[in-house]
Write a protein that holds these residues in place. Structure first.
Motif, PDB file in Angstrom:
ATOM      1  N   PRO A  51       0.965  -1.290   0.069  1.00 28.62           N
ATOM      2  CA  PRO A  51      -0.012   0.000  -0.113  1.00 28.62           C
ATOM      3  C   PRO A  51       0.801   1.081   0.056  1.00 28.62           C
ATOM      4  N   GLU A  52       1.952   1.506   0.659  1.00 29.18           N
ATOM      5  CA  GLU A  52       2.826   2.585   0.719  1.00 29.18           C
ATOM      6  C   GLU A  52       3.342   2.985  -0.537  1.00 29.18           C
ATOM      7  N   LEU A  53       3.936   1.640  -1.124  1.00 26.73           N
ATOM      8  CA  LEU A  53       4.255   2.193  -2.424  1.00 26.73           C
ATOM      9  C   LEU A  53       3.069   2.536  -3.291  1.00 26.73           C
ATOM     10  N   ALA A  54       2.192   2.032  -3.332  1.00 28.49           N
ATOM     11  CA  ALA A  54       1.024   2.325  -4.383  1.00 28.49           C
ATOM     12  C   ALA A  54       0.453   3.651  -4.015  1.00 28.49           C
ATOM     13  N   GLU A  55       0.442   4.098  -2.683  1.00 25.01           N
ATOM     14  CA  GLU A  55       0.105   5.300  -2.565  1.00 25.01           C
ATOM     15  C   GLU A  55       0.876   6.657  -3.094  1.00 25.01           C
ATOM     16  N   GLN A  56       2.467   6.139  -2.975  1.00 24.58           N
ATOM     17  CA  GLN A  56       3.362   7.100  -3.429  1.00 24.58           C
ATOM     18  C   GLN A  56       3.280   7.047  -4.931  1.00 24.58           C
ATOM     19  N   LYS A  57       3.123   6.034  -5.678  1.00 23.70           N
ATOM     20  CA  LYS A  57       3.163   6.321  -6.820  1.00 23.70           C
ATOM     21  C   LYS A  57       2.014   6.873  -7.551  1.00 23.70           C
ATOM     22  N   LEU A  58       0.799   6.329  -7.132  1.00 25.97           N
ATOM     23  CA  LEU A  58      -0.465   7.108  -7.495  1.00 25.97           C
ATOM     24  C   LEU A  58      -0.420   8.587  -7.196  1.00 25.97           C
ATOM     25  N   SER A  59       0.173   8.954  -5.986  1.00 28.58           N
ATOM     26  CA  SER A  59       0.126  10.596  -5.700  1.00 28.58           C
ATOM     27  C   SER A  59       1.033  11.223  -6.866  1.00 28.58           C
ATOM     28  N   ALA A  60       2.326  10.538  -7.080  1.00 24.11           N
ATOM     29  CA  ALA A  60       3.210  11.180  -7.984  1.00 24.11           C
ATOM     30  C   ALA A  60       2.547  11.563  -9.439  1.00 24.11           C
ATOM     31  N   ARG A  61       1.591  10.303  -9.694  1.00 20.11           N
ATOM     32  CA  ARG A  61       1.071  10.654 -11.025  1.00 20.11           C
ATOM     33  C   ARG A  61      -0.103  11.524 -11.120  1.00 20.11           C
ATOM     34  N   GLY A  62      -0.578  12.260  -9.878  1.00 23.40           N
ATOM     35  CA  GLY A  62      -1.472  13.156  -9.730  1.00 23.40           C
ATOM     36  C   GLY A  62      -2.830  12.742  -9.293  1.00 23.40           C
ATOM     37  N   PHE A  63      -2.981  11.324  -8.856  1.00 23.22           N
ATOM     38  CA  PHE A  63      -4.496  10.950  -8.363  1.00 23.22           C
ATOM     39  C   PHE A  63      -4.534  11.435  -6.904  1.00 23.22           C
ATOM     40  N   MET A  64      -5.831  11.814  -6.590  1.00 24.05           N
ATOM     41  CA  MET A  64      -5.990  12.114  -5.213  1.00 24.05           C
ATOM     42  C   MET A  64      -6.215  10.784  -4.335  1.00 24.05           C
ATOM     43  N   VAL A  65      -5.270  10.291  -3.734  1.00 23.80           N
ATOM     44  CA  VAL A  65      -5.158   9.095  -2.965  1.00 23.80           C
ATOM     45  C   VAL A  65      -5.059   9.304  -1.279  1.00 23.80           C
ATOM     46  N   SER A  66      -5.621   8.612  -0.672  1.00 23.33           N
ATOM     47  CA  SER A  66      -5.215   8.332   0.634  1.00 23.33           C
ATOM     48  C   SER A  66      -5.196   7.054   1.124  1.00 23.33           C
ATOM     49  N   ILE A  67      -4.631   6.775   2.493  1.00 22.84           N
ATOM     50  CA  ILE A  67      -4.756   5.408   3.015  1.00 22.84           C
ATOM     51  C   ILE A  67      -5.699   5.274   4.099  1.00 22.84           C
ATOM     52  N   THR A  68      -6.803   4.308   4.025  1.00 27.47           N
ATOM     53  CA  THR A  68      -7.575   4.247   4.840  1.00 27.47           C
ATOM     54  C   THR A  68      -7.400   2.909   5.774  1.00 27.47           C
ATOM     55  N   GLU A  69      -7.682   2.934   7.007  1.00 25.08           N
ATOM     56  CA  GLU A  69      -7.638   1.643   7.723  1.00 25.08           C
ATOM     57  C   GLU A  69      -8.871   1.008   7.642  1.00 25.08           C
ATOM     58  N   VAL A  70      -8.874  -0.200   7.453  1.00 23.48           N
ATOM     59  CA  VAL A  70     -10.073  -1.129   7.275  1.00 23.48           C
ATOM     60  C   VAL A  70      -9.817  -2.474   8.103  1.00 23.48           C
ATOM     61  N   VAL A  71     -10.967  -3.124   8.254  1.00 23.13           N
ATOM     62  CA  VAL A  71     -10.794  -4.471   8.928  1.00 23.13           C
ATOM     63  C   VAL A  71     -11.141  -5.642   7.929  1.00 23.13           C
ATOM     64  N   GLY A  72     -10.175  -6.643   7.860  1.00 23.03           N
ATOM     65  CA  GLY A  72     -10.512  -7.769   7.095  1.00 23.03           C
ATOM     66  C   GLY A  72     -10.919  -8.843   8.020  1.00 23.03           C
ATOM     67  N   VAL A  73     -11.927  -9.791   7.811  1.00 22.31           N
ATOM     68  CA  VAL A  73     -12.521 -10.656   8.400  1.00 22.31           C
ATOM     69  C   VAL A  73     -12.686 -12.071   7.842  1.00 22.31           C
ATOM     70  N   LYS A  74     -12.517 -13.143   8.280  1.00 23.65           N
ATOM     71  CA  LYS A  74     -12.847 -14.491   7.432  1.00 23.65           C
ATOM     72  C   LYS A  74     -14.311 -15.142   7.987  1.00 23.65           C
ATOM     73  N   VAL A  75     -15.066 -15.496   7.318  1.00 26.91           N
ATOM     74  CA  VAL A  75     -16.332 -15.564   7.716  1.00 26.91           C
ATOM     75  C   VAL A  75     -16.573 -16.984   6.855  1.00 26.91           C
ATOM     76  N   PRO A  76     -17.433 -18.081   7.578  1.00 30.46           N
ATOM     77  CA  PRO A  76     -17.694 -19.237   6.984  1.00 30.46           C
ATOM     78  C   PRO A  76     -18.439 -19.032   5.579  1.00 30.46           C
ATOM     79  N   ASP A  77     -17.947 -19.678   4.597  1.00 32.39           N
ATOM     80  CA  ASP A  77     -18.518 -19.694   3.141  1.00 32.39           C
ATOM     81  C   ASP A  77     -19.841 -20.629   3.109  1.00 32.39           C
TER      82      ASP A  77
END
Lengths: 142, 432
Positions: A51-77
């Motif tokens: 994510p850090e590299l992605a944010e840096q590269k996308l910002s450098a290309r002029g995109f409006m980017v931010s890093i947001t914290e999210v939760v990942g959870v495993k649920v029974p399929d």
């Protein structure tokens, strides 16, 4: 907690393709993706292996980017699997701002990404209910 | 039809004598009653009594919109408030409006010049006149109203908006003349078609249209759509309101009521007075206004003047239809909009003003203003509701500052054009 890339895009042909091109050039792998849009603009949310590299590269290309914290959870399929996790959050009075599914599976479980109005409280409630959370290491190396 | 033959057909020599007399009186009043003007006149070494010829006017200083702002609200009034019987205001660039005042005599003169305009457009005692300019702080509604009443026409003070009702009253009351913006009369034509109303049931014969720039092409379209004769009425709140000038049946420019409002054409850059027929910025001096006299007010409207007598019999100087502006002001649905107002609103939402662009379009004969604003990092939200909230906040703030509703579109950084030096913030796609 997982790091998600959030991007603002105009609702215009070719915009998403440009994002994907940047990721390809930088060798960044997209693990999960969701798009929310209105008539004029869209929000793209990505879980990537670096994510850090992605944010840096996308910002450098002029995109409006931010890093947001999210939760990942495993649920029974199986039917009702996701409902269990949501009930847990509801009982803990944590609201879901948005949710989307992960690409692929881990053993026999589905994986979902959640943005909660209170991530910490949500994580605690999910843990107490013995639901397994996705770790950053796990996500980045899938 | 000529309302005031003795003035409107006065020979040039007599008119100039009248103008000189009125200018002398006006400069006296400015010098003794308005500290702002006294200071300005002293700066150029002018004393009351120094005006000997009409051409001396060109030595006097200009008044600008900025001067009006600096003296907000009543600083340029030349009479005590006890003599002011009405105040009007137009939207301002910084949230503060431009304020104008009228004495009883001013209202009387206003009705006189507006009556001349309406009479020029074939209004008489038999006319049923619907006034669809806004009533209120805007001078359009009440200004035209005074002139129509002076003539003795039957006046319907409809005000703006409510298109269905406008059409209903026009049809049911047998309206013969309407006053509104040129884009609105076209909108009414379209609404009439859409509602399936038969043109034959309308008695409309004439219209006076103004408060926004319009072309001969639009005039033809209006005349075709309504089968009426369309007249151009010119005016601006600062000078008086509607009624400063109007075109006659000869169709060669708008007659300026120069016994009250003296026009000059200047080079907008040098301030030098241009010769008859040359195009430049229109400047007005009000000769008779008591409450809010203006000395050489720069309108920023581009026109040219012609003094040879007109086929209609009037000798009043004629101004060409306004062809543009010498600044970046836009007139949208009759409301003056400056890009700087938009910038000031955007500045309220962040540390620095983001890049933005104004796009004006005409859809179904109504002007639509879209403001494209590049997303700023501090506004960024990860949810649609958050972003929609930003758009809504900017929209409602613009609404109250501009006085008209604008579409706000959030854009990606870098998507609006960049300029070196003076930026071009406005794309006007209206073909008028």
């Amino acid at each position: 907690m997982l790091k998600q890339i959030s991007m603002f895009l105009e609702n215009k042909a070719g915009r998403l393709a440009r994002v994907c091109r940047v990721m390809a050039e930088e060798g960044i792998n997209i693990r999960a993706l969701s798009i929310a849009d209105t008539a004029d603009f869209g929000l793209v949310r990505l879980i990537v292996d670096n994510p850090e590299l992605a944010e840096q590269k996308l910002s450098a290309r002029g995109f409006m980017v931010s890093i947001t914290e999210v939760v990942g959870v495993k649920v029974p399929d199986r039917p009702g699997g996701l409902g269990v996790a949501l009930d847990v959050l509801d009982s803990a009075e944590v609201s879901v701002e948005y949710i989307y599914a992960f690409i692929g599976k881990s053993d026999d479980r589905a994986m979902v990404i959640l943005r909660l109005d209170n991530n910490d409280k949500g994580v605690e409630a999910l843990r107490k209910a013995n639901l397994e959370l996705l770790t950053p290491e796990e996500v980045y190396t899938i | 039809m000529i309302w005031n033959q003795s003035v409107e057909c006065m020979d040039r020599e007599a008119m100039e004598a009248l103008q000189l007399h009125r200018l002398q009186d006006m400069v006296d009043r400015l010098y003794y009653n308005v500290p702002f003007y006294r200071k300005k006149l002293q700066e150029v070494g002018f004393m009351p009594g120094d005006v000997r010829h009409l051409s001396d006017l060109s030595k006097l200083p200009f008044t600008t919109k900025q001067d009006l702002r600096d003296n907000y609200p009543f600083g340029l009034f030349a009479v005590p408030m006890s003599e002011v019987v009405r105040v009007h205001a137009s939207s301002g660039t910084t949230g503060k409006p431009t304020v104008v005042g009228y004495s009883r005599k001013d209202l009387d003169n206003w009705a006189e010049v507006t009556a001349r305009c309406l009479y020029m457009a074939n209004t008489d005692r038999q006319s049923v006149v619907q006034i669809s300019y806004g009533y209120g702080l805007f001078t359009g509604g009440l200004g035209l109203h005074g002139g129509a009443e002076r003539i003795g026409a039957s006046v319907i003070p409809m005000s703006g908006g409510n298109t269905e009702k406008q059409l209903m009253l026009m049809e049911d009351f047998g309206v013969t003349l309407i006053g509104c913006t040129p884009s609105y009369i076209l909108h009414l034509a379209e609404a009439r078609e859409k509602a399936g109303l038969d043109r034959a049931n309308f008695k409309l014969k004439y219209g006076v249209f103004g408060a926004e720039p319009w072309s001969e092409r639009m005039r033809k379209e209006i005349e075709d759509q309504w089968q009426i004769k369309a007249y151009d009425i010119y005016g601006l709140s600062e000078v008086m309101g509607p009624g400063v000038a109007n075109d006659c049946d000869a169709g060669c420019g708008l007659h300026v009521h120069e016994d009250h409002f003296y026009p000059e054409i200047i080079n907008p850059d040098s301030g030098e007075v241009l010769a008859e027929g040359e195009k430049g910025e229109l400047v007005f001096t009000t000769f008779t206004k008591e409450a809010f006299p203006l000395l050489r007010y720069r309108t920023r409207d581009i026109s040219a003047l012609h003094r040879e007598p007109c086929a209609c019999g009037r000798t009043l100087v004629r101004m060409e239809k306004i062809t543009g502006r010498s600044d970046d002001m836009l007139i949208i649905r009759g409301v003056n909009v400056f890009p700087s107002q938009v910038e000031s609103v955007l500045l309220e939402f962040g540390e620095t003003a983001p890049h933005y662009q104004l796009i004006v379009e005409r859809e179904r004969n109504l002007d639509i203003l879209t403001i494209e604003v590049e997303m700023a990092p501090e506004w960024f939200s990860d949810t649609i509701t958050g972003l929609a909230g930003v758009e809504r906040k900017i929209h409602s703030r613009l609404d109250s500052v501009l006085g008209i509703s604008a579409v706000v579109k959030l854009m990606e950084p870098g998507s609006t054009p960049r300029f070196e030096g003076k930026s071009k913030r406005v794309i006007d796609k209206r073909e008028i």
